[in-house]
Motif scaffolding. Structure first.
Motif, PDB file in Angstrom:
ATOM      1  N   ALA A   9     108.619   7.041 -50.622  1.00 29.61           N
ATOM      2  CA  ALA A   9     109.389   7.767 -49.612  1.00 29.61           C
ATOM      3  C   ALA A   9     109.052   7.197 -48.239  1.00 29.61           C
ATOM      4  N   GLY A  10     110.058   6.957 -47.437  1.00 33.23           N
ATOM      5  CA  GLY A  10     109.849   6.384 -46.113  1.00 33.23           C
ATOM      6  C   GLY A  10     110.018   4.878 -46.127  1.00 33.23           C
ATOM      7  N   ILE A  11     109.644   4.259 -45.031  1.00 28.04           N
ATOM      8  CA  ILE A  11     109.789   2.812 -44.907  1.00 28.04           C
ATOM      9  C   ILE A  11     108.450   2.158 -45.206  1.00 28.04           C
ATOM     10  N   PRO A  12     108.393   1.372 -46.291  1.00 28.17           N
ATOM     11  CA  PRO A  12     107.134   0.696 -46.604  1.00 28.17           C
ATOM     12  C   PRO A  12     106.957  -0.557 -45.745  1.00 28.17           C
ATOM     13  N   VAL A  13     105.771  -0.797 -45.307  1.00 21.64           N
ATOM     14  CA  VAL A  13     105.388  -1.983 -44.532  1.00 21.64           C
ATOM     15  C   VAL A  13     106.389  -2.235 -43.396  1.00 21.64           C
ATOM     16  N   HIS A  59     107.282   5.132 -36.973  1.00 23.06           N
ATOM     17  CA  HIS A  59     106.904   5.164 -38.381  1.00 23.06           C
ATOM     18  C   HIS A  59     105.407   5.097 -38.633  1.00 23.06           C
ATOM     19  N   GLY A  60     104.609   4.987 -37.602  1.00 26.40           N
ATOM     20  CA  GLY A  60     103.171   4.863 -37.813  1.00 26.40           C
ATOM     21  C   GLY A  60     102.861   3.600 -38.600  1.00 26.40           C
ATOM     22  N   LEU A  61     102.052   3.752 -39.630  1.00 26.97           N
ATOM     23  CA  LEU A  61     101.733   2.610 -40.482  1.00 26.97           C
ATOM     24  C   LEU A  61     102.708   2.471 -41.643  1.00 26.97           C
ATOM     25  N   GLY A  62     103.689   3.340 -41.728  1.00 26.45           N
ATOM     26  CA  GLY A  62     104.674   3.262 -42.797  1.00 26.45           C
ATOM     27  C   GLY A  62     104.309   4.135 -43.972  1.00 26.45           C
ATOM     28  N   ALA A  63     105.137   4.073 -44.993  1.00 29.11           N
ATOM     29  CA  ALA A  63     104.918   4.870 -46.194  1.00 29.11           C
ATOM     30  C   ALA A  63     103.688   4.372 -46.946  1.00 29.11           C
ATOM     31  N   ARG A  64     102.953   5.306 -47.466  1.00 24.72           N
ATOM     32  CA  ARG A  64     101.739   4.948 -48.213  1.00 24.72           C
ATOM     33  C   ARG A  64     102.136   4.427 -49.584  1.00 24.72           C
ATOM     34  N   LEU A  65     101.572   3.271 -49.936  1.00 23.27           N
ATOM     35  CA  LEU A  65     101.828   2.675 -51.241  1.00 23.27           C
ATOM     36  C   LEU A  65     100.732   3.096 -52.206  1.00 23.27           C
ATOM     37  N   ASP A  66     101.113   3.334 -53.466  1.00 22.45           N
ATOM     38  CA  ASP A  66     100.081   3.667 -54.436  1.00 22.45           C
ATOM     39  C   ASP A  66      99.221   2.429 -54.720  1.00 22.45           C
ATOM     40  N   ARG A  67      98.118   2.634 -55.400  1.00 16.47           N
ATOM     41  CA  ARG A  67      97.129   1.578 -55.582  1.00 16.47           C
ATOM     42  C   ARG A  67      97.705   0.338 -56.272  1.00 16.47           C
ATOM     43  N   GLU A  68      98.442   0.525 -57.354  1.00 10.57           N
ATOM     44  CA  GLU A  68      98.979  -0.617 -58.096  1.00 10.57           C
ATOM     45  C   GLU A  68      99.989  -1.402 -57.257  1.00 10.57           C
ATOM     46  N   LEU A  69     100.876  -0.688 -56.584  1.00  9.35           N
ATOM     47  CA  LEU A  69     101.888  -1.348 -55.760  1.00  9.35           C
ATOM     48  C   LEU A  69     101.234  -2.079 -54.588  1.00  9.35           C
ATOM     49  N   LEU A 116     109.153  -9.437 -53.293  1.00  8.55           N
ATOM     50  CA  LEU A 116     108.772  -8.294 -52.459  1.00  8.55           C
ATOM     51  C   LEU A 116     109.893  -7.262 -52.420  1.00  8.55           C
ATOM     52  N   SER A 117     111.121  -7.730 -52.480  1.00  9.46           N
ATOM     53  CA  SER A 117     112.269  -6.828 -52.501  1.00  9.46           C
ATOM     54  C   SER A 117     112.224  -5.897 -53.709  1.00  9.46           C
ATOM     55  N   SER A 118     111.930  -6.448 -54.856  1.00 11.44           N
ATOM     56  CA  SER A 118     111.877  -5.593 -56.047  1.00 11.44           C
ATOM     57  C   SER A 118     110.628  -4.719 -56.051  1.00 11.44           C
ATOM     58  N   LEU A 119     109.533  -5.194 -55.476  1.00 19.37           N
ATOM     59  CA  LEU A 119     108.320  -4.377 -55.430  1.00 19.37           C
ATOM     60  C   LEU A 119     108.500  -3.153 -54.536  1.00 19.37           C
ATOM     61  N   LEU A 120     109.118  -3.348 -53.368  1.00 20.35           N
ATOM     62  CA  LEU A 120     109.245  -2.263 -52.394  1.00 20.35           C
ATOM     63  C   LEU A 120     110.582  -1.538 -52.469  1.00 20.35           C
TER      64      LEU A 120
END
Length: 184
Positions: A9-13, A59-69, A116-120
């Motif tokens: 949820a949100g904008i990653p990176v 956005h601050g630092l962006g959406a938090r990614l889980d550990r694996e991602l 990276l597109s498919s990851l995020l």
């Protein structure tokens, strides 16, 4: 064809394109003559700083990614950095092909945006990656058809910086905010 589902949820990176754009801009201005290159480098660093502050406020630092991602994204980033270092060291040593360093580096970054597109879950990275690969190919052709690194490095660096800044501004919503302020 299935739709891409956003992984988080949100904008990653959110700072990615801004930082890459600043690096590309600096690489492009290093090929220019001293006075012009310095002025353009300072302008590019100012734009990068202004965009950084704007992203940070929204956005601050962006959406938090889980550990694996996060691990997969970092692994991809380290692979790109290693490839860029190898290109930067090997090309000037092998037959004096140093003028291909920036164009091929641009293409490497463009290719890395596809996974990276498919990851995020960001489809805009596919278009941006394609544009960077094409820009890198055009720069490589310019490098092979001209004497010196000024033309290919300047065109690819400054052009890549502009593309990355525009794509980053679009992704974080700066264009939408500007459109609403203008009144459209």
């Amino acid at each position: 064809m299935s739709r891409t589902v956003r992984a988080v949820a949100g904008i990653p990176v959110p700072h990615l394109e801004i930082v890459l754009g600043g690096i590309a801009w600096v690489a492009g201005t290093l090929a220019l003559p001293a006075g012009t290159g310095t002025v353009l480098m300072a302008a590019g660093l100012g734009i990068t700083g202004a965009l950084w502050v704007s992203v940070r406020r929204r956005h601050g630092l962006g959406a938090r990614l889980d550990r694996e991602l996060r691990t997969r994204v970092l692994r991809l980033g380290v692979g790109v950095v290693v490839a860029l270092v190898v290109l930067g060291v090997a090309l000037p040593l092998v037959g004096g092909w140093g003028e291909l360093t920036v164009p091929l580096g641009c293409a490497v970054v463009g290719v890395a945006l596809f996974p990276l597109s498919s990851l995020l879950g960001e489809r805009s990275f596919v278009a941006l990656g394609g544009l960077l690969v094409v820009l890198g190919a055009v720069g490589a052709l310019l490098a092979l058809n001209s004497a010196g690194a000024t033309l290919p490095q300047g065109v690819v660096g400054i052009g890549g910086g502009l593309l990355l800044w525009l794509a980053g501004s679009r992704r974080i919503g700066l264009f939408g905010e500007l459109r609403s302020r203008v009144g459209r």
